[in-house]
Design a protein around this motif. Structure first.
Motif, PDB file in Angstrom:
ATOM      1  N   ALA A 178       1.061  -1.237  -0.043  1.00 17.38           N
ATOM      2  CA  ALA A 178      -0.003  -0.276   0.032  1.00 17.38           C
ATOM      3  C   ALA A 178       1.159   1.230  -0.164  1.00 17.38           C
ATOM      4  CB  ALA A 178      -0.453   0.161   1.346  1.00 17.38           C
ATOM      5  N   LEU A 179       2.336   1.559   0.677  1.00 18.54           N
ATOM      6  CA  LEU A 179       2.963   2.336   1.293  1.00 18.54           C
ATOM      7  C   LEU A 179       3.039   2.699  -0.958  1.00 18.54           C
ATOM      8  CD1 LEU A 179       4.852   1.623   4.351  1.00 18.54           C
ATOM      9  CD2 LEU A 179       3.516   4.126   3.551  1.00 18.54           C
ATOM     10  N   ALA A 180       4.066   2.070  -1.499  1.00 20.90           N
ATOM     11  CA  ALA A 180       4.628   1.668  -2.350  1.00 20.90           C
ATOM     12  C   ALA A 180       3.701   2.239  -3.291  1.00 20.90           C
ATOM     13  CB  ALA A 180       4.756   0.221  -2.932  1.00 20.90           C
ATOM     14  N   ALA A 181       2.449   1.634  -3.558  1.00 19.70           N
ATOM     15  CA  ALA A 181       0.673   2.495  -4.553  1.00 19.70           C
ATOM     16  C   ALA A 181       1.252   3.433  -4.467  1.00 19.70           C
ATOM     17  CB  ALA A 181       0.384   1.758  -4.317  1.00 19.70           C
ATOM     18  N   ALA A 182       0.876   4.403  -2.916  1.00 16.64           N
ATOM     19  CA  ALA A 182       0.414   5.985  -2.618  1.00 16.64           C
ATOM     20  C   ALA A 182       1.931   6.615  -3.077  1.00 16.64           C
ATOM     21  CB  ALA A 182       0.118   5.679  -0.794  1.00 16.64           C
ATOM     22  N   LEU A 183       2.486   5.502  -2.910  1.00 13.95           N
ATOM     23  CA  LEU A 183       3.534   6.868  -3.229  1.00 13.95           C
ATOM     24  C   LEU A 183       4.375   6.876  -4.736  1.00 13.95           C
ATOM     25  CD1 LEU A 183       6.525   6.150   0.119  1.00 13.95           C
ATOM     26  CD2 LEU A 183       5.491   8.299  -0.337  1.00 13.95           C
ATOM     27  N   GLY A 184       4.190   6.029  -5.377  1.00 13.95           N
ATOM     28  CA  GLY A 184       4.378   5.648  -6.673  1.00 13.95           C
ATOM     29  C   GLY A 184       4.962   5.124  -7.252  1.00 13.95           C
ATOM     30  N   ILE A 185       5.948   4.189  -6.205  1.00 12.12           N
ATOM     31  CA  ILE A 185       7.052   4.227  -6.433  1.00 12.12           C
ATOM     32  C   ILE A 185       6.553   1.612  -6.711  1.00 12.12           C
ATOM     33  CG2 ILE A 185       8.981   5.455  -5.277  1.00 12.12           C
ATOM     34  CD1 ILE A 185       8.416   3.432  -3.446  1.00 12.12           C
ATOM     35  N   THR A 186       8.501   1.405  -6.880  1.00  9.30           N
ATOM     36  CA  THR A 186       7.662  -0.535  -6.758  1.00  9.30           C
ATOM     37  C   THR A 186       8.335  -0.881  -5.404  1.00  9.30           C
ATOM     38  OG1 THR A 186      10.538  -0.372  -6.738  1.00  9.30           O
ATOM     39  CG2 THR A 186       9.543  -0.113  -8.971  1.00  9.30           C
ATOM     40  N   GLY A 187       7.211  -2.247  -5.633  1.00  7.54           N
ATOM     41  CA  GLY A 187       7.803  -2.630  -3.857  1.00  7.54           C
ATOM     42  C   GLY A 187       8.885  -2.979  -3.133  1.00  7.54           C
ATOM     43  N   GLU A 188       9.668  -3.008  -4.304  1.00  8.01           N
ATOM     44  CA  GLU A 188      11.687  -3.060  -3.625  1.00  8.01           C
ATOM     45  C   GLU A 188      12.309  -1.827  -2.740  1.00  8.01           C
ATOM     46  OE1 GLU A 188      14.828  -4.279  -2.307  1.00  8.01           O
ATOM     47  OE2 GLU A 188      13.626  -5.426  -2.905  1.00  8.01           O
ATOM     48  N   ALA A 189      11.618  -1.308  -3.665  1.00  8.16           N
ATOM     49  CA  ALA A 189      11.918   0.468  -3.479  1.00  8.16           C
ATOM     50  C   ALA A 189      11.649   0.727  -2.433  1.00  8.16           C
ATOM     51  CB  ALA A 189      11.246   1.467  -4.272  1.00  8.16           C
ATOM     52  N   ALA A 190      10.237   0.883  -1.886  1.00  9.61           N
ATOM     53  CA  ALA A 190       9.190   0.999  -1.328  1.00  9.61           C
ATOM     54  C   ALA A 190       9.655   0.113   0.581  1.00  9.61           C
ATOM     55  CB  ALA A 190       7.902   0.667  -0.687  1.00  9.61           C
ATOM     56  N   ARG A 191      10.449  -1.153   0.309  1.00  8.13           N
ATOM     57  CA  ARG A 191      11.286  -1.662   1.138  1.00  8.13           C
ATOM     58  C   ARG A 191      12.540  -1.003   1.642  1.00  8.13           C
ATOM     59  NH1 ARG A 191       8.193  -5.833  -1.374  1.00  8.13           N
ATOM     60  NH2 ARG A 191       9.684  -6.041  -3.348  1.00  8.13           N
ATOM     61  N   GLN A 192      13.311  -0.568   0.273  1.00  2.00           N
ATOM     62  CA  GLN A 192      14.314  -0.190   0.718  1.00  2.00           C
ATOM     63  C   GLN A 192      14.113   1.102   1.613  1.00  2.00           C
ATOM     64  OE1 GLN A 192      16.579   0.768  -2.792  1.00  2.00           O
ATOM     65  NE2 GLN A 192      16.599  -1.348  -3.271  1.00  2.00           N
ATOM     66  N   GLN A 193      13.055   1.312   1.305  1.00  3.55           N
ATOM     67  CA  GLN A 193      13.665   3.249   2.246  1.00  3.55           C
ATOM     68  C   GLN A 193      13.092   2.599   3.666  1.00  3.55           C
ATOM     69  OE1 GLN A 193      10.456   5.864   0.055  1.00  3.55           O
ATOM     70  NE2 GLN A 193      12.184   5.741  -1.419  1.00  3.55           N
ATOM     71  N   LEU A 194      11.869   2.089   3.410  1.00  4.62           N
ATOM     72  CA  LEU A 194      11.075   0.992   4.832  1.00  4.62           C
ATOM     73  C   LEU A 194      12.613   0.975   6.070  1.00  4.62           C
ATOM     74  CD1 LEU A 194       8.140  -0.552   4.161  1.00  4.62           C
ATOM     75  CD2 LEU A 194       8.514   2.049   5.280  1.00  4.62           C
ATOM     76  N   GLY A 195      13.165  -0.430   5.676  1.00  9.95           N
ATOM     77  CA  GLY A 195      14.688  -0.184   5.982  1.00  9.95           C
ATOM     78  C   GLY A 195      15.418   0.870   6.647  1.00  9.95           C
ATOM     79  N   ARG A 196      15.982   0.879   5.306  1.00  5.90           N
ATOM     80  CA  ARG A 196      16.525   2.632   6.445  1.00  5.90           C
ATOM     81  C   ARG A 196      15.470   3.028   7.099  1.00  5.90           C
ATOM     82  NH1 ARG A 196      17.936   6.653   1.308  1.00  5.90           N
ATOM     83  NH2 ARG A 196      19.131   7.212   2.917  1.00  5.90           N
ATOM     84  N   LEU A 197      14.216   3.358   7.062  1.00  5.21           N
ATOM     85  CA  LEU A 197      13.430   4.002   8.789  1.00  5.21           C
ATOM     86  C   LEU A 197      13.484   2.961  10.005  1.00  5.21           C
ATOM     87  CD1 LEU A 197      10.835   5.914   6.829  1.00  5.21           C
ATOM     88  CD2 LEU A 197      12.509   6.933   7.327  1.00  5.21           C
ATOM     89  N   ALA A 198      13.675   2.002   9.676  1.00  5.20           N
ATOM     90  CA  ALA A 198      13.103   0.879  10.272  1.00  5.20           C
ATOM     91  C   ALA A 198      14.972   0.748  11.723  1.00  5.20           C
ATOM     92  CB  ALA A 198      13.107  -0.657  10.063  1.00  5.20           C
ATOM     93  N   GLN A 199      15.725   0.573  10.169  1.00  4.20           N
ATOM     94  CA  GLN A 199      17.311   0.717  10.990  1.00  4.20           C
ATOM     95  C   GLN A 199      17.333   2.241  11.649  1.00  4.20           C
ATOM     96  OE1 GLN A 199      20.153   1.119   7.503  1.00  4.20           O
ATOM     97  NE2 GLN A 199      19.857  -0.729   7.619  1.00  4.20           N
ATOM     98  N   GLU A 200      16.943   3.472  11.789  1.00 12.29           N
ATOM     99  CA  GLU A 200      17.001   4.504  11.936  1.00 12.29           C
ATOM    100  C   GLU A 200      16.009   4.414  13.468  1.00 12.29           C
ATOM    101  OE1 GLU A 200      16.101   7.662   9.323  1.00 12.29           O
ATOM    102  OE2 GLU A 200      17.860   7.525   7.735  1.00 12.29           O
TER     103      GLU A 200
END
Length: 207
Positions: free
Chosen positions: A23-45
């Motif tokens: 749902a995040l990927a769709a709302a942001l207009g990015i791929t699922g992989e790109a969303a997972r990468q961004q979420l992973g960075r935010l999770a690390q923070e």
């Protein structure tokens, strides 16, 4: 200028609540992989975390991303530590009556300002939408809409004075009375951030 992608993720989780990756990927207009990468960075923070939510019946639990306390801290807090300290000092030095005086004065000032901005809002629908716009400008990230039963819903996805409100329920009580007065309607708070809800929400009906 567009917001950086990571800020868009935080903003989406703040305004829409917990979301699955797709749902995040769709709302942001990015791929699922790109969303997972961004979420992973935010999770690390430490700004977001994935929580498994049970499903009814058979099936694997659904993973949804939530903002953590650190994630919420990315949004304005109205100088929380200073506000809480000042309130505590006020009560200790001058007593609870002095705090009630401050709250009453703030309520009167806020009501006068809101009423001044409502002079060209002739009906309740206009006033609700205008109030949402005013509150958004003040940092509450507000929205409003008309329900099928004819009532209105006003939501505030962020509370810039949350620390002060948590320390003194009088501020929340005062805001509710201000809403009722400026709208000239019945206003019921149905969700409350200081009580652990994701947002503050109000049900508004005509008198």
């Amino acid at each position: 200028m567009s917001q950086p992608p990571l800020n868009r993720v935080l903003l989406l989780l703040k305004t829409e609540g917990p979301q699955p990756t797709a749902a995040l990927a769709a709302a942001l207009g990015i791929t699922g992989e790109a969303a997972r990468q961004q979420l992973g960075r935010l999770a690390q923070e430490g700004a977001v975390e994935s929580v498994a939510e049970p499903v009814v019946g058979r099936g694997r639990p659904r993973q949804r991303w939530h903002l953590t306390a650190a994630g919420h801290a990315h949004f304005p807090d109205g100088h929380a530590a200073l506000a809480t300290s000042l309130l505590s000092t006020l009560v200790v030095r001058l007593g609870p009556v002095a705090l009630e005086t401050v709250i009453a004065a703030r309520e009167a000032e806020t009501l006068a300002r809101y009423e001044n901005e409502m002079t060209d809002a002739p009906d309740l629908d206009d006033r609700v939408r205008r109030l949402a716009a005013i509150r958004t400008a003040e940092g509450y990230m507000a929205d409003s809409w008309r329900e099928a039963d004819g009532s209105w819903t006003l939501v505030e996805n962020h509370c810039p004075i949350c620390a002060a409100a948590s320390a003194c329920a009088g501020f929340c009580r005062s805001e509710l009375e201000t809403f009722r007065a400026v709208l000239g309607a019945q206003v019921e708070r149905v969700d409350h951030i200081p009580q652990g809800a994701r947002r503050c929400a109000y049900r508004i009906t005509a008198d």
